[in-house]
Write a protein that holds these residues in place. Sequence first.
Motif, PDB file in Angstrom:
ATOM      1  N   ASP A 120      -4.157   4.491  -1.192  1.00 36.94           N
ATOM      2  CA  ASP A 120      -5.352   4.177  -0.396  1.00 36.94           C
ATOM      3  C   ASP A 120      -5.179   4.633   1.054  1.00 36.94           C
ATOM      4  O   ASP A 120      -5.559   3.925   1.999  1.00 36.94           O
ATOM      5  CB  ASP A 120      -5.670   2.676  -0.481  1.00 36.94           C
ATOM      6  CG  ASP A 120      -5.990   2.244  -1.913  1.00 36.94           C
ATOM      7  OD1 ASP A 120      -6.490   3.090  -2.687  1.00 36.94           O
ATOM      8  OD2 ASP A 120      -5.731   1.088  -2.251  1.00 36.94           O
ATOM      9  N   GLY A 121      -4.569   5.821   1.211  1.00 35.17           N
ATOM     10  CA  GLY A 121      -4.416   6.418   2.530  1.00 35.17           C
ATOM     11  C   GLY A 121      -3.196   5.958   3.312  1.00 35.17           C
ATOM     12  O   GLY A 121      -2.936   6.469   4.393  1.00 35.17           O
ATOM     13  N   THR A 122      -2.449   5.011   2.770  1.00 34.15           N
ATOM     14  CA  THR A 122      -1.266   4.502   3.472  1.00 34.15           C
ATOM     15  C   THR A 122      -0.004   5.130   2.884  1.00 34.15           C
ATOM     16  O   THR A 122       0.215   5.039   1.671  1.00 34.15           O
ATOM     17  CB  THR A 122      -1.180   2.972   3.324  1.00 34.15           C
ATOM     18  OG1 THR A 122      -2.384   2.405   3.826  1.00 34.15           O
ATOM     19  CG2 THR A 122       0.009   2.403   4.075  1.00 34.15           C
ATOM     20  N   PRO A 123       0.838   5.770   3.726  1.00 34.93           N
ATOM     21  CA  PRO A 123       2.078   6.352   3.212  1.00 34.93           C
ATOM     22  C   PRO A 123       3.000   5.273   2.634  1.00 34.93           C
ATOM     23  O   PRO A 123       3.037   4.142   3.130  1.00 34.93           O
ATOM     24  CB  PRO A 123       2.715   7.003   4.443  1.00 34.93           C
ATOM     25  CG  PRO A 123       1.613   7.146   5.428  1.00 34.93           C
ATOM     26  CD  PRO A 123       0.664   6.015   5.172  1.00 34.93           C
ATOM     27  N   LEU A 124       3.751   5.663   1.602  1.00 33.86           N
ATOM     28  CA  LEU A 124       4.631   4.709   0.916  1.00 33.86           C
ATOM     29  C   LEU A 124       6.094   4.894   1.323  1.00 33.86           C
ATOM     30  O   LEU A 124       6.991   4.447   0.605  1.00 33.86           O
ATOM     31  CB  LEU A 124       4.468   4.878  -0.605  1.00 33.86           C
ATOM     32  CG  LEU A 124       3.098   4.467  -1.153  1.00 33.86           C
ATOM     33  CD1 LEU A 124       2.946   4.857  -2.628  1.00 33.86           C
ATOM     34  CD2 LEU A 124       2.891   2.955  -0.989  1.00 33.86           C
ATOM     35  N   ASP A 125       6.327   5.504   2.480  1.00 32.93           N
ATOM     36  CA  ASP A 125       7.706   5.794   2.909  1.00 32.93           C
ATOM     37  C   ASP A 125       8.602   4.570   2.933  1.00 32.93           C
ATOM     38  O   ASP A 125       9.785   4.653   2.626  1.00 32.93           O
ATOM     39  CB  ASP A 125       7.708   6.431   4.303  1.00 32.93           C
ATOM     40  CG  ASP A 125       6.990   7.756   4.309  1.00 32.93           C
ATOM     41  OD1 ASP A 125       7.658   8.792   4.365  1.00 32.93           O
ATOM     42  OD2 ASP A 125       5.738   7.738   4.236  1.00 32.93           O
ATOM     43  N   GLY A 126       8.056   3.434   3.329  1.00 39.15           N
ATOM     44  CA  GLY A 126       8.891   2.232   3.466  1.00 39.15           C
ATOM     45  C   GLY A 126       9.158   1.532   2.149  1.00 39.15           C
ATOM     46  O   GLY A 126      10.231   0.947   1.955  1.00 39.15           O
ATOM     47  N   THR A 127       8.187   1.594   1.212  1.00 37.82           N
ATOM     48  CA  THR A 127       8.332   0.838  -0.040  1.00 37.82           C
ATOM     49  C   THR A 127       8.830   1.694  -1.194  1.00 37.82           C
ATOM     50  O   THR A 127       9.307   1.169  -2.189  1.00 37.82           O
ATOM     51  CB  THR A 127       6.977   0.236  -0.463  1.00 37.82           C
ATOM     52  OG1 THR A 127       5.983   1.241  -0.352  1.00 37.82           O
ATOM     53  CG2 THR A 127       6.605  -0.937   0.397  1.00 37.82           C
ATOM     54  N   GLY A 128       8.687   3.009  -1.079  1.00 40.48           N
ATOM     55  CA  GLY A 128       9.071   3.893  -2.174  1.00 40.48           C
ATOM     56  C   GLY A 128       7.857   4.339  -2.958  1.00 40.48           C
ATOM     57  O   GLY A 128       6.788   3.732  -2.851  1.00 40.48           O
ATOM     58  N   PRO A 129       8.020   5.391  -3.755  1.00 39.92           N
ATOM     59  CA  PRO A 129       6.880   5.962  -4.475  1.00 39.92           C
ATOM     60  C   PRO A 129       6.373   5.040  -5.584  1.00 39.92           C
ATOM     61  O   PRO A 129       7.041   4.074  -5.960  1.00 39.92           O
ATOM     62  CB  PRO A 129       7.442   7.263  -5.063  1.00 39.92           C
ATOM     63  CG  PRO A 129       8.912   7.086  -5.103  1.00 39.92           C
ATOM     64  CD  PRO A 129       9.264   6.128  -4.002  1.00 39.92           C
ATOM     65  N   GLN A 130       5.185   5.352  -6.080  1.00 38.85           N
ATOM     66  CA  GLN A 130       4.555   4.555  -7.126  1.00 38.85           C
ATOM     67  C   GLN A 130       4.142   5.456  -8.282  1.00 38.85           C
ATOM     68  O   GLN A 130       3.611   6.553  -8.074  1.00 38.85           O
ATOM     69  CB  GLN A 130       3.343   3.802  -6.577  1.00 38.85           C
ATOM     70  CG  GLN A 130       2.664   2.915  -7.622  1.00 38.85           C
ATOM     71  CD  GLN A 130       1.768   1.851  -7.018  1.00 38.85           C
ATOM     72  OE1 GLN A 130       1.615   1.785  -5.787  1.00 38.85           O
ATOM     73  NE2 GLN A 130       1.182   1.019  -7.858  1.00 38.85           N
ATOM     74  N   LEU A 131       4.365   4.981  -9.493  1.00 34.43           N
ATOM     75  CA  LEU A 131       3.958   5.719 -10.687  1.00 34.43           C
ATOM     76  C   LEU A 131       2.454   5.570 -10.876  1.00 34.43           C
ATOM     77  O   LEU A 131       1.925   4.451 -10.790  1.00 34.43           O
ATOM     78  CB  LEU A 131       4.711   5.150 -11.888  1.00 34.43           C
ATOM     79  CG  LEU A 131       4.828   6.010 -13.145  1.00 34.43           C
ATOM     80  CD1 LEU A 131       5.589   7.304 -12.860  1.00 34.43           C
ATOM     81  CD2 LEU A 131       5.503   5.222 -14.266  1.00 34.43           C
ATOM     82  N   VAL A 132       1.781   6.687 -11.138  1.00 34.95           N
ATOM     83  CA  VAL A 132       0.322   6.697 -11.314  1.00 34.95           C
ATOM     84  C   VAL A 132       0.003   7.344 -12.653  1.00 34.95           C
ATOM     85  O   VAL A 132       0.390   8.499 -12.886  1.00 34.95           O
ATOM     86  CB  VAL A 132      -0.347   7.479 -10.163  1.00 34.95           C
ATOM     87  CG1 VAL A 132      -1.845   7.606 -10.378  1.00 34.95           C
ATOM     88  CG2 VAL A 132      -0.046   6.801  -8.833  1.00 34.95           C
ATOM     89  N   LEU A 133      -0.681   6.580 -13.518  1.00 32.93           N
ATOM     90  CA  LEU A 133      -0.974   7.059 -14.877  1.00 32.93           C
ATOM     91  C   LEU A 133      -2.473   6.952 -15.098  1.00 32.93           C
ATOM     92  O   LEU A 133      -2.962   5.952 -15.641  1.00 32.93           O
ATOM     93  CB  LEU A 133      -0.219   6.208 -15.912  1.00 32.93           C
ATOM     94  CG  LEU A 133       1.293   6.082 -15.640  1.00 32.93           C
ATOM     95  CD1 LEU A 133       1.604   4.774 -14.955  1.00 32.93           C
ATOM     96  CD2 LEU A 133       2.085   6.262 -16.904  1.00 32.93           C
TER      97      LEU A 133
END
Length: 159
Positions: A120-133
């Motif tokens: 949703d436009g927010t980088p995930l650098d701090g939490t780590g990537p997310q799997l999208v299916l």
Amino acid sequence: MIAVSRSPTAADAPAEVVLTGDLRRPARLTVAALLSWPQHGARVTFECAGSGIRRHRFTGPRLHDVLTAADPVFDPTRRKDRLRFLIAVRGADGHHALLSWAEIDPDFGRAPVLLAVSLDGTPLDGTGPQLVLPQDRCGARYVSGIEAIRVDGGYAAWH
Ligand SMILES: Nc1nc2c(c(=O)[nH]1)N[C@H]1C(S)=C(S)[C@@H](COP(=O)(O)O)O[C@H]1N2
Ligand SMILES: [Mo]
């Protein structure tokens, strides 16, 4: 999308994802490093058993592209060789999902699974990537805060 680079401090050190298992080129990747593959976008809708219908926008590389660069130990020219490989995706909280290699392989299931670097436009650098299916009706495999992805061809010995 453009990632804003910043110098990490101890408080917000960038998360890393470990690519491990039956790979010729295992790796540790930050979310910033995942920007070096072609980026794709997905607008998805899924249902959560707890919170109902959820809608999100994600961007990131294809999981297949990232794992192919890590060079799984199959012979890439032999399609049948890939069919016994599994992909285990683990979040930092222990949430865990398995995919088959064939599910994301362009010669088989062709699922356009992403390793998202933004939500949703927010980088995930701090939490780590997310799997999208995008093909999933339910949200449970959208593993967030991914800390490890293990490729396993161990079923070779299963006969
Ligand atoms: N790491 C991790 N990722 C997770 C979960 C979890 O418990 N841990 N729950 C999943 C479930 S059940 C759902 S429905 C979605 C919910 O995502 P959202 O709340 O961001 O819409 O996250 C998925 N990803
Ligand atoms: Mo869920």
